[in-house]
Enzyme design. Structure first.
Site, short mmCIF file in Angstrom:
data_model
loop_
_atom_site.label_atom_id
_atom_site.label_comp_id
_atom_site.label_asym_id
_atom_site.label_seq_id
_atom_site.Cartn_x
_atom_site.Cartn_y
_atom_site.Cartn_z
N ALA A 221 0.86 -1.19 0.00
CA ALA A 221 0.00 0.00 0.00
C ALA A 221 0.89 1.23 0.00
CB ALA A 221 -0.89 -0.01 1.24
N GLU B 5 -0.49 -9.47 -0.82
CA GLU B 5 -1.91 -9.75 -0.59
C GLU B 5 -2.68 -9.84 -1.91
OE1 GLU B 5 -2.16 -6.53 2.35
OE2 GLU B 5 -3.06 -8.00 3.69
N1 T1G Z 1 4.63 3.43 -0.06
C1 T1G Z 1 5.04 4.62 -0.56
N2 T1G Z 1 6.24 4.82 -1.14
C2 T1G Z 1 7.07 3.76 -1.20
C3 T1G Z 1 6.71 2.49 -0.71
C4 T1G Z 1 5.43 2.35 -0.13
N3 T1G Z 1 4.99 1.17 0.34
N4 T1G Z 1 7.75 1.65 -0.93
C5 T1G Z 1 8.71 2.38 -1.53
N5 T1G Z 1 8.31 3.64 -1.70
C6 T1G Z 1 9.06 4.73 -2.33
C7 T1G Z 1 10.26 5.14 -1.50
O1 T1G Z 1 9.85 6.08 -0.52
C8 T1G Z 1 11.17 5.74 -2.53
O2 T1G Z 1 10.65 7.03 -2.83
C9 T1G Z 1 10.92 4.87 -3.77
O3 T1G Z 1 9.63 4.25 -3.55
C10 T1G Z 1 11.97 3.79 -3.93
O4 T1G Z 1 12.00 3.05 -2.70
C11 T1G Z 1 -2.49 -3.02 2.96
C12 T1G Z 1 -0.98 -1.75 4.75
C13 T1G Z 1 10.04 -2.00 -2.25
C14 T1G Z 1 12.05 -3.08 -1.21
O5 T1G Z 1 6.72 -1.97 3.76
O6 T1G Z 1 10.69 -2.06 1.35
O7 T1G Z 1 1.12 -2.80 2.19
O8 T1G Z 1 12.74 8.35 -2.26
O9 T1G Z 1 14.37 3.69 -2.17
O10 T1G Z 1 15.74 0.34 -2.17
O11 T1G Z 1 -1.50 -4.80 4.10
O12 T1G Z 1 10.95 0.45 -1.02
O13 T1G Z 1 12.25 7.71 -4.63
O14 T1G Z 1 10.81 9.42 -3.46
O15 T1G Z 1 13.15 1.88 -0.86
O16 T1G Z 1 14.73 -0.45 -4.39
C15 T1G Z 1 4.14 -2.56 3.05
C16 T1G Z 1 8.25 -0.75 1.64
C17 T1G Z 1 3.37 -1.29 3.01
C18 T1G Z 1 7.58 -2.10 1.56
C19 T1G Z 1 12.30 -1.16 -2.79
N6 T1G Z 1 5.26 -2.48 2.14
N7 T1G Z 1 9.20 -0.52 0.58
O17 T1G Z 1 13.52 -0.79 -2.22
O18 T1G Z 1 13.81 1.51 -3.27
S1 T1G Z 1 1.97 -1.32 4.07
C20 T1G Z 1 6.49 -2.19 2.59
C21 T1G Z 1 10.39 -1.20 0.57
C22 T1G Z 1 0.91 -2.40 3.29
C23 T1G Z 1 -1.19 -3.67 3.28
C24 T1G Z 1 -0.27 -2.84 4.08
C25 T1G Z 1 11.34 -0.80 -0.52
C26 T1G Z 1 11.41 -1.78 -1.70
P1 T1G Z 1 11.68 8.20 -3.32
P2 T1G Z 1 13.40 2.56 -2.15
P3 T1G Z 1 14.55 0.12 -3.04
#
Ligand code: T1G
Length: 688
Positions: free
Chosen positions: A60, A102
């Site tokens: 998300a 999911e």
């Molecule tokens: N939401 C918003 N922005 C995100 C994002 C996210 N989930 N994930 C990454 N970004 C942005 C990040 O801020 C950066 O922005 C750019 O993407 C590149 O990310 C309903 C509620 C996927 C392994 O916890 O672990 O799903 O700096 O630098 O090193 O049940 O991003 O370029 O402006 O990290 O290649 C659960 C979080 C959410 C995964 C990629 N998901 N993301 O790593 O790139 S809650 C997460 C990561 C959810 C549901 C629930 C990593 C990555 P900018 P990056 P990367």
């Protein structure tokens, strides 16, 4: 664009397209729901869903968590997929995390490429899977494994996901494999939501609770996951989803999730400041001066990033020691499976150590990690300047010494910058980039470029004693020594700070790093110390007694041969004797009072660091305290936590303490201004 759809014969192709990592924002949810209806109206036989670019979907969009949820909500979208008469196949080639996983679990079938990862990291953002993950995962992989995957938040490799039953197939080309899956095969797989939930197993819940208590103490989300799954396991699927949604929203609005999301985005915002437009030097061959623990760690981090590294030492024996130290890290990495033999051989092929500085004649960057003495560092700078190209950047890893004094040893001080690594340098993410009075923009830009290459978190720091992190640490230790002198024991203090969320307290931490380092710094500061500032001599006494910490078998604690650590009455006695000779009457401190004093001391010092422009932002201080000093991440870092307390409350508490000691507890002007105008530290931009 967020979701594209196209049809070929009886197959629908749905692609999530929301760069850079296909975060599932409102537009993506709408697009997916539209695709479900489209596929049903077109009476397709199957839908293959993919993610464009390097991710299937990263979850998300966490940026939407601060605003009111907008329909369609992801759980409803995924129910539409799961319950659709048209079966969906998730062709995963990249990361499928959180909501991305999911989506995949709501599909009838999951095919994943070998390098992909799939997982539910929601707890790392202080929430829990809010789109059916807590219900679908146990149905697919069983209770115990689902509890482990969700409470730890750790993603699975493709192979592990296959073994767990989370995916049906691992294929080099998931799309081709999906196309090869006929409709009849798909129809044989039942929709996930119709699978029977696993039986309750108190043992599994207890094991999960124990694991959380050990590794994620004080964190609410992992415990909530266990409680939710336990409470809903026997409920009908759709009823359980309602409870999941309630729990997700409750966590999402909680302080811990706000703090963890703050850290997530602060880490990603840690880049070169906009005004720094200079080009870095090209980074291919880097010299590291000193092959001790720090130097070897730095060298290994550089090798791991694909650079060529020469460690420069004082003589042949030193060079051999350096090679042995780097080899130790290579073998440890091999043992832990972090690198394979080919990678280790490649590292070795790009590494050398020598006492001859001309072997680094083409290095464009040198990082000195020599003995922490000004005389040694000045000598090293001179030798580097003579041996390396004129435009090579000369960086010092000094923890405390004055960068400007070191830079003055260079004929061109603009080339000198601080690159303060944290031990172990190949593991700790933080890198303080210390800007000397003359550090050129090129040298700073090179620091940021190096941080990116090493996947470290760069923080720009101004020159002062201890820069950002060690200056806060010094104040933390001073406050600890003060309560030690006035009535506590080291173990009282350590227990209080572990209770606050640190992995270990300040005294155990000192025993690990060695009491002699801080002792040397105190001696260096003797000449300039404020004579009116209270000085606590207990740590000096410890050093005089040779109690330097774990390395001498005794420090603040005893370290028996059999392992572990033990409280030592002799140390408590030292504090009593010191208080007595100072004519002090000791008082008892509660754990809460110890925590209050030590945290307020750090907040006050950090506010001055921000006010003086030594740090560029409160978020940078949060990154330093969490990534370099063990401040609990789920509190969002020192400044985020201070803002949660409120500047007014902090100033009131500090003014109370200032009645005891006006010097040590002098209230930071920035905190006063924030208290007066209701501002947040997070919004403060230094003017210096
Ligand atoms: N939401 C918003 N922005 C995100 C994002 C996210 N989930 N994930 C990454 N970004 C942005 C990040 O801020 C950066 O922005 C750019 O993407 C590149 O990310 C309903 C509620 C996927 C392994 O916890 O672990 O799903 O700096 O630098 O090193 O049940 O991003 O370029 O402006 O990290 O290649 C659960 C979080 C959410 C995964 C990629 N998901 N993301 O790593 O790139 S809650 C997460 C990561 C959810 C549901 C629930 C990593 C990555 P900018 P990056 P990367």
């Amino acid at each position: 664009m967020s979701v594209s759809m196209r049809q070929e014969a009886d197959t629908g192709f749905v692609e999530i397209d929301n760069p850079p990592v296909n975060a599932i924002g409102h537009a993506v949810r709408e697009g997916l729901l539209k695709a479900v209806k489209w596929a049903e109206e077109a009476k397709l036989a199957r839908v293959i869903v993919t993610g464009k670019g390097r991710a299937f979907a990263a979850g998300a969009d966490a940026r939407e968590f601060d605003s009111a949820p907008k329909e369609p909500h992801l759980p409803d979208v995924l129910n539409a997929i799961d319950e659709s008469p048209v079966p969906w196949i998730a062709a995963i080639d990249g990361v499928a995390l959180g909501g991305g996983a999911e989506i995949a679990m709501a599909c009838r079938m999951r095919i994943i490429s070998p390098k992909s990862q799939i997982g539910l990291p929601e707890v790392t953002l202080g929430v829990l899977p809010g789109a059916g993950g807590t219900q679908r995962l146990p149905r697919l992989v069983g209770l115990a494994r689902a509890l482990d995957i969700i409470t730890t938040g750790k993603p699975l490799t493709a192979q592990k996901a296959l073994e767990a039953g989370l995916v049906h197939q691992v294929a080099d080309d998931p799309m081709q494999a999906a196309l090869g899956t006929g409709a009849e095969a798909l129809q044989r797989i039942v929709p996930t939501w119709t699978l029977p939930a696993p039986d309750a197993d108190e043992g599994a819940f207890e094991a999960a609770r124990k694991a959380v208590a050990k590794k994620q103490a004080n964190q609410t989300a992992p415990l909530k996951v266990i409680e939710l799954i336990r409470d809903t396991l026997a409920e009908p699927f759709h009823q359980a989803l309602l409870a999941e949604r309630t729990a997700f929203l409750e966590l999402r609005n909680g302080a811990q999730s706000k703090a963890l999301r703050h850290m997530f985005f602060a880490e990603r915002a840690a880049k070169a400041p906009a005004w720094l437009t200079a080009e870095p030097v090209s980074l291919k061959h880097v010299a590291v001066v000193g092959g001790g623990t720090m130097g070897a760690g730095i060298a290994y981090a550089l090798l791991n990033a694909g650079l060529t590294v020469t460690i420069l030492e004082t003589d042949a024996q030193g060079a051999e020691r350096a090679i042995a130290n780097v080899e130790k890290i290579i073998s440890a990495s091999l043992k832990r499976g972090l690198i394979n033999d080919a990678r280790a051989a490649d590292h070795r092929s790009r590494f050398a150590a020598s006492s001859d500085y001309s072997t680094a004649a083409d290095a464009t960057l040198a990082i000195e990690a020599a003995y922490e003495s000004m005389e040694v560092k000045v000598d090293v700078i001179g030798k580097l300047e003579a041996a390396l190209p004129k435009d090579a950047i000369l960086a010092t890893n000094t923890s405390y010494l004055d960068i400007n004094e070191i830079a003055a040893a260079a004929s061109d001080p603009a080339r000198v910058v601080g690159l303060h690594f944290f031990a172990p340098a190949h593991i700790m993410k933080l890198l303080e980039i210390v800007r000397g009075d003359h550090s050129s923009d090129t040298s700073l830009a090179t620091g940021f470029a190096l941080a990116k290459l090493l996947r470290k978190i760069p923080v720009l720091a101004g020159v002062c004693d201890g820069f950002i992190g060690n200056r806060i640490l010094a104040r933390y230790r001073e406050a600890a020594d003060t309560v030690l002198m006035d009535g506590a024991t080291p173990w009282d203090v350590d227990k209080a700070m572990v209770g606050f969320g640190y992995a270990m307290g300040p005294y155990e931490a000192q025993d690990l790093s060695g009491l002699d380092i801080a002792h040397a710094n105190r001696r260096r500061q003797d000449a300039t110390r404020d004579a009116n500032r209270r000085y606590i001599p207990i740590a000096d006494r410890m050093v005089e007694l040779g109690r330097l910490g774990k390395k001498t078998g005794a420090g603040w604690y005893l370290y028996p041969e059999t392992g572990g650590k033990a409280e030592d009455a002799a140390v408590a006695e030292l504090a009593v004797a010191a208080a007595k000779s100072a004519g002090l009457t000791r008082t008892a401190y509660s754990q809460q009072e110890i925590e209050r004093r030590l945290v307020l001391a750090m907040i006050n010092e950090a506010a001055d660091i921000l006010d003086e422009g030594i740090a560029q932002s409160a978020a940078d201080i949060d990154l330093v305290t969490v990534s370099g000093y063990g401040f609990p991440r789920w509190r969002g870092g020192l400044m985020h936590y201070a803002d949660s307390l409120g500047a007014g409350n902090i100033v009131e508490a500090l003014e109370g303490l200032a009645l005891e000691d006006a010097v040590a507890w002098k209230v930071s002007p920035l905190l006063k201004r924030c208290a007066e105008n209701g501002g947040l530290l997070a919004d403060y931009v230094p003017t210096r």
